[in-house]
Design an enzyme around this catalytic site. Structure first.
Site, PDB file in Angstrom:
ATOM      1  CG  HIS A   1       6.727  18.489 -11.813  1.00 59.78           C
ATOM      2  ND1 HIS A   1       6.656  19.857 -11.922  1.00 59.78           N
ATOM      3  CD2 HIS A   1       7.959  18.206 -11.307  1.00 59.78           C
ATOM      4  CE1 HIS A   1       7.804  20.387 -11.515  1.00 59.78           C
ATOM      5  NE2 HIS A   1       8.609  19.405 -11.126  1.00 59.78           N
TER       6      HIS A   1
ATOM      7  CG  HIS B   1      15.522  13.518 -11.613  1.00 58.59           C
ATOM      8  ND1 HIS B   1      15.296  14.190 -12.807  1.00 58.59           N
ATOM      9  CD2 HIS B   1      14.303  13.372 -11.051  1.00 58.59           C
ATOM     10  CE1 HIS B   1      14.003  14.441 -12.942  1.00 58.59           C
ATOM     11  NE2 HIS B   1      13.387  13.949 -11.877  1.00 58.59           N
TER      12      HIS B   1
ATOM     13  CG  ASP C   1      11.749  10.757 -10.649  1.00 58.87           C
ATOM     14  OD1 ASP C   1      12.152   9.889  -9.864  1.00 58.87           O
ATOM     15  OD2 ASP C   1      11.173  11.791 -10.285  1.00 58.87           O
TER      16      ASP C   1
END
Length: 273
Positions: free
Chosen positions: A68, A181, A8
């Protein structure tokens, strides 16, 4: 083939790590195909058209998104114009864009890229990711219709990511987890020949709370109160991901090596850069 998957991209620091480092990696490691998860590249929430273009220009062959995917509203239309962006297969019925696509790589070889969202601990219920990925892998046979296939498993639970790795084993070249993450230390080649990593980590500033400036997340944990917005941390970023080499005949992985370049994490990869 030599494949690179990057985790990410987190805000400005993550974009800078990609634009500054990826061109060097492509040359030094003779990469044939690069996938970058970019769903947090714009202010930590979604991906804008301008930032998508900059990541592609830096050397990404494909960008994946996540939960997202459409936080930046312009992506609703831009994703239909830019085929190199993949949204999750099971995002929503009628969502624009594609959840799987076959791309051209070096020397005329074909690479399938697909992404699914997990169901465990996610904020909304998505369709069954295992059934969705099954249809794609049946349609694009590894070592037949495609020379390599890459699955981005975007979810919270490590158990669900591991289950997806084993579900795809022998039918995908690589299954890489994204979303949390935090880079995990379990890069391996599974019994059937699929390279696997529970989470590729982020391309962002690790002097942070999963890529965000520390003060506001810490305040919320300690006091339970909200004072401000989360903002991406802006110190030097680490570029994190997974490097995989595959057999051209079978499409199966020969090696899987975690990648850490720049920033605070100890460097790793197939060779120094």
């Amino acid at each position: 083939m030599k494949l690179l998957f990057l985790g990410d991209v987190m805000g400005r620091a993550g974009r800078a790590a990609i634009t500054e480092t990826l061109p060097k990696l492509r040359e030094a490691w003779s990469l044939d195909f690069v996938v970058v998860n970019a769903e947090n590249a714009t202010s930590g929430a979604g991906l804008s058209a301008a930032h998508a273009k900059s990541l592609l220009e830096a050397g990404a062959d494909c960008l994946t998104l996540g939960d997202h995917a459409f936080d930046q509203k312009e992506m609703l239309s831009f994703i239909t114009e830019e085929p190199r962006i993949i949204r999750p297969l099971n995002f929503a019925k009628g969502a624009p864009g594609a959840g799987a696509r076959v791309f051209d790589a070096t020397r005329g070889r074909k690479v399938l890229v697909t992404q699914v969202l997990g169901q465990v601990f996610m904020k909304r219920a998505f369709e069954d990711p295992f059934g969705q990925i099954e249809q794609v892998l049946k349609t694009h046979i590894l070592g037949g219709a495609v020379h390599a296939s890459i699955v981005d498993m975007h979810c919270e639970a490590t158990s669900e990511k591991m289950a997806m790795g084993h579900w795809c084993d022998g039918r995908a070249s690589m299954v890489a987890g994204t979303h949390t993450h935090v880079a995990t230390a379990d890069a391996m080649v599974l019994d059937g020949g699929t390279a696997y990593l529970t989470d590729a980590g982020m391309c962002g500033d690790y002097n942070s709370v999963i890529g965000m400036e520390k003060a506001e997340p810490m305040r919320r944990f300690v006091t339970g109160m909200v004072k401000g917005r989360f903002t991406p941390a802006l110190e030097e970023a680490t570029l994190s991901g997974l490097y995989v080499e595959t057999d051209d005949r079978t499409g199966k992985a020969l090696k899987a090596i975690p990648v850490r370049q720049g920033g605070r994490l100890q460097p790793s990869g197939p060779s120094p850069v």
